[in-house]
Design an enzyme around this catalytic site. Sequence first.
Site, mmCIF file in Angstrom:
data_model
loop_
_atom_site.group_PDB
_atom_site.id
_atom_site.type_symbol
_atom_site.label_atom_id
_atom_site.label_comp_id
_atom_site.label_asym_id
_atom_site.label_seq_id
_atom_site.Cartn_x
_atom_site.Cartn_y
_atom_site.Cartn_z
ATOM 1 N N ASP A 2 -11.471 5.891 -7.174
ATOM 2 C CA ASP A 2 -11.921 5.498 -5.843
ATOM 3 C C ASP A 2 -13.431 5.404 -5.718
ATOM 4 O OD1 ASP A 2 -9.632 4.986 -4.154
ATOM 5 O OD2 ASP A 2 -9.080 7.056 -4.610
ATOM 6 N N GLU A 54 0.020 2.134 3.214
ATOM 7 C CA GLU A 54 -0.263 3.032 2.106
ATOM 8 C C GLU A 54 -1.036 4.219 2.681
ATOM 9 O OE1 GLU A 54 -2.570 1.051 -0.852
ATOM 10 O OE2 GLU A 54 -2.551 2.739 -2.227
#
Lengths: 412, 266
Positions: free
Chosen positions: B60, B49
């Site tokens: 995040d 990824e």
Amino acid sequence: MRTASPAAVSSPPATSQVPDAQGRFGDFGGRYVPETLVRALEELAVEYEKSLTDPAFKAELDELLRDFVGRESPLYHARRLSERCGGAQIYFKREDTNHTGAHKINNTLGQCLLTKRMGKTRVIAETGAGQHGVATATACAHFGLPCVVYMGEEDIRRQSPNVFAMKLLGAEVRPVTTGSRTLRDAINEAMRDWMASVETTHYILGSVVGPHPFPRIVRDYQSVIGRETIDQCRERLGRLPNAVVACVGGGSNAAGMFYPFVDHPEVELVGVEAGGRSDKPGDHASPLTYGQPGVLHGSFSYVMQDDDGQTCDVHSMSAGLDYPGVGPEHSYWKDSGRVRYTSCRDTTAMEAFDACAHSEGIMPALETSHAVAMAMEMAAERPKDDVIVVCLSGRGDKDAMEIARLKGVNYG
Amino acid sequence: MSAIPDLFAKLRAEKRKALMPFVTAGDPDLEFTAAVLQEVVARGASLCEVGIPYSDPIADGPVIQASYTRALNAKIKLAAILDMLGKTCPVLGAPAVTMVSYAIIYRHGIERYCDDVASRGVAGLIVPDLPVEESPILAKVCGERGLSLIQLVTPTTPRDRALRICETSTGFVYYVSVAGITGERTQLPADLIDNVGWLREQTPLPLCIGFGISQPEHVKLLAPVADGLIVGSAIVKRVAEAAEKPRDEVLKSVGDYVAQLIAALG
């Protein structure tokens, strides 16, 4: 001041019948958030919808707005400022007279009631100028809810009186040290908190930005400003004003002022963004004037981005306008041509602050001073029997130290 | 065309599980990103990824956010990332997907973004800020180009909604282990295995679990119920050491870590 380019004539006429069920204001709005937050946003939309038909909810909010906030707020004829401009009559819709000194409390009380209704036990918020933080801390103290406010370090520096006020009200202020350390980063951090706390926590977003249903909820709670203004103008003047002016950062005071006027096409609506130091990228915070449609903080709207879609740093001397995005309904109003958006430089807003303070004995917030500046410019060019109403969205006491710094004055 | 479905069909036939490391593009530079991708695949990662740095990543945690900030401060642009992917993906020996904010896709142009990554050999997209309601256009464009559009299911997703998400996801379903942001955690939720087990019975799609996974114990615990495990912050944290340490040392440390997790996959 620079005026945004004229809207395309082919756009459909704006109406008040937005957003749709997906939170769309025309093309704008929507819900661009991590899956983790979707259920909470759906729950919020459902509970908000239910609250609209609950007479007890409305009665409780109305009572709070009257007895706790001090509504209705006055419509004040700024006679000396009008004379000084030499043209149209300037009126102030005095949101600065609200408890906590700005329009923000209209929204935080409504959302705190929603928090209780949803059975959530903790509140988080972001703040730029600190007005929304203070209003959230105040509402949470009133309802006995624990409150955490995220605030960028740069804003903590320039709005320190409000930081202290939040703490006095029992809120925890968490400094945000990422990115530009301003409102945008505070929203990011509040969203991150919410990602992990969403089951028990309500995020009281302070402006008409973010994912659906926030832009609609905040607009609706702030619309008391425009509704009262319409009633007061009809009662006092026997007619609606010729023009209404408000400052636009995220755009909550402007949305609340404009929304009830949207279906009165004879009233000119003018939104004023922060023109900062210059029209160069990074020197201003005027996405409607200089930006392009894109995604930020969960909705599709005008935004200051680079060609990769990275959010640009922006500048305004006023923390509340120092934001690279804007509420999606403003983008809708811009493209439909219903509202004209302009921007006003730091220096022009500062002159308007001085003029307002000296002529009227009213210190407007630095954010609000941008709208006052535009109203003064418009008034000078218009006949004496024209009426221009400015949304006097907040008081300037919080800015005293920052103004001293900006002017190079050593006081205290 | 169908790199990810083919990969999982093969893994399932061989009764193997996938490890999917996450690497931030351009931290500290794109040359090193390419080297890390090659290293993790050489050590047994089944797919990769690649995080496209974004200025406002609300899903995040601090580790990945800081890596994005470093890359953006180093003026890493999308065009350069695409160049790196174009050189790396075709010879990587494992499919790569981009983790990318919809803000970036929209600004680049939905069709143009999909054309650009597909032509560089990228196999799919994970768009963390695009829930299913907003995804039909991108899903159509991805489908036309043979790109998988991997959707996420989280602990806060109601079960009926999880089923709808599985109907629209392609390649695999990304099961987010915790309500919260990315980042290492010592403990994973107690009901995680039950929830993933339930979802496995509902969809033929492979399920990969991500968020919070960093320790071999996590891997041992989750491997039986998942088709793959995604490890992000723990890799990014090790890659970040390239700022001070010799690069071959950092590469070895990342590779050893990946090998350790793969050993725990069983």
